[in-house]
Design a protein around this motif. Sequence first.
Motif, PDB file in Angstrom:
ATOM      1  N   UNK A 142       0.831  -1.196   0.000  1.00 14.42           N
ATOM      2  CA  UNK A 142       0.000   0.000   0.000  1.00 14.42           C
ATOM      3  C   UNK A 142       0.868   1.249   0.000  1.00 14.42           C
ATOM      4  N   UNK A 143       0.412   2.259  -0.715  1.00 12.78           N
ATOM      5  CA  UNK A 143       1.177   3.495  -0.837  1.00 12.78           C
ATOM      6  C   UNK A 143       1.270   4.228   0.497  1.00 12.78           C
ATOM      7  N   UNK A 183       0.161  13.056  -3.735  1.00 10.69           N
ATOM      8  CA  UNK A 183       0.222  11.919  -4.645  1.00 10.69           C
ATOM      9  C   UNK A 183      -0.732  10.813  -4.199  1.00 10.69           C
ATOM     10  N   UNK A 184      -0.810  10.576  -2.907  1.00 11.31           N
ATOM     11  CA  UNK A 184      -1.737   9.579  -2.374  1.00 11.31           C
ATOM     12  C   UNK A 184      -3.178   9.961  -2.673  1.00 11.31           C
ATOM     13  N   UNK A 214      -8.234   3.102  -4.691  1.00 13.09           N
ATOM     14  CA  UNK A 214      -7.520   2.646  -3.495  1.00 13.09           C
ATOM     15  C   UNK A 214      -6.033   2.887  -3.686  1.00 13.09           C
ATOM     16  N   UNK A 215      -5.260   2.566  -2.650  1.00  9.39           N
ATOM     17  CA  UNK A 215      -3.815   2.803  -2.729  1.00  9.39           C
ATOM     18  C   UNK A 215      -3.010   1.517  -2.816  1.00  9.39           C
ATOM     19  N   UNK A 216      -3.663   0.418  -3.146  1.00  4.41           N
ATOM     20  CA  UNK A 216      -2.977  -0.871  -3.266  1.00  4.41           C
ATOM     21  C   UNK A 216      -2.212  -0.928  -4.590  1.00  4.41           C
ATOM     22  N   UNK A 217      -0.929  -1.272  -4.521  1.00  2.00           N
ATOM     23  CA  UNK A 217      -0.119  -1.321  -5.729  1.00  2.00           C
ATOM     24  C   UNK A 217      -0.538  -2.446  -6.669  1.00  2.00           C
TER      25      UNK A 217
END
Length: 100
Positions: free
Chosen positions: A29-30, A79-80, A89-92
Amino acid sequence: MLVLSLLSTFVSFVMVLCGLWSFVSNYKHLLSVLLSLEFIMLGIFWVMVICLTQVGLEAYFILFFLTMAACEGALGLSLLISVVRTHGNDCFGSFSILQC
């Protein structure tokens, strides 16, 4: 006094190493990546404070480093927010290589 400065230097190096370990192990996650980068920056800041105050140098370089760390944090949060708005979402793992 010397023992206290050595102990605080050791604790700051442990902070940096824990931040690096968190950066390497929690990369899904970011937000967790950004938090570990901020923890590394705080550890480096603490090392600089300890070393530069023992030498007796001015605090301007420490304040400049703290300003750059705050700017890096603000850039990471923007950026987030941008990533969460575009991808949901922030999952890569959810990022696609085919998307721009």
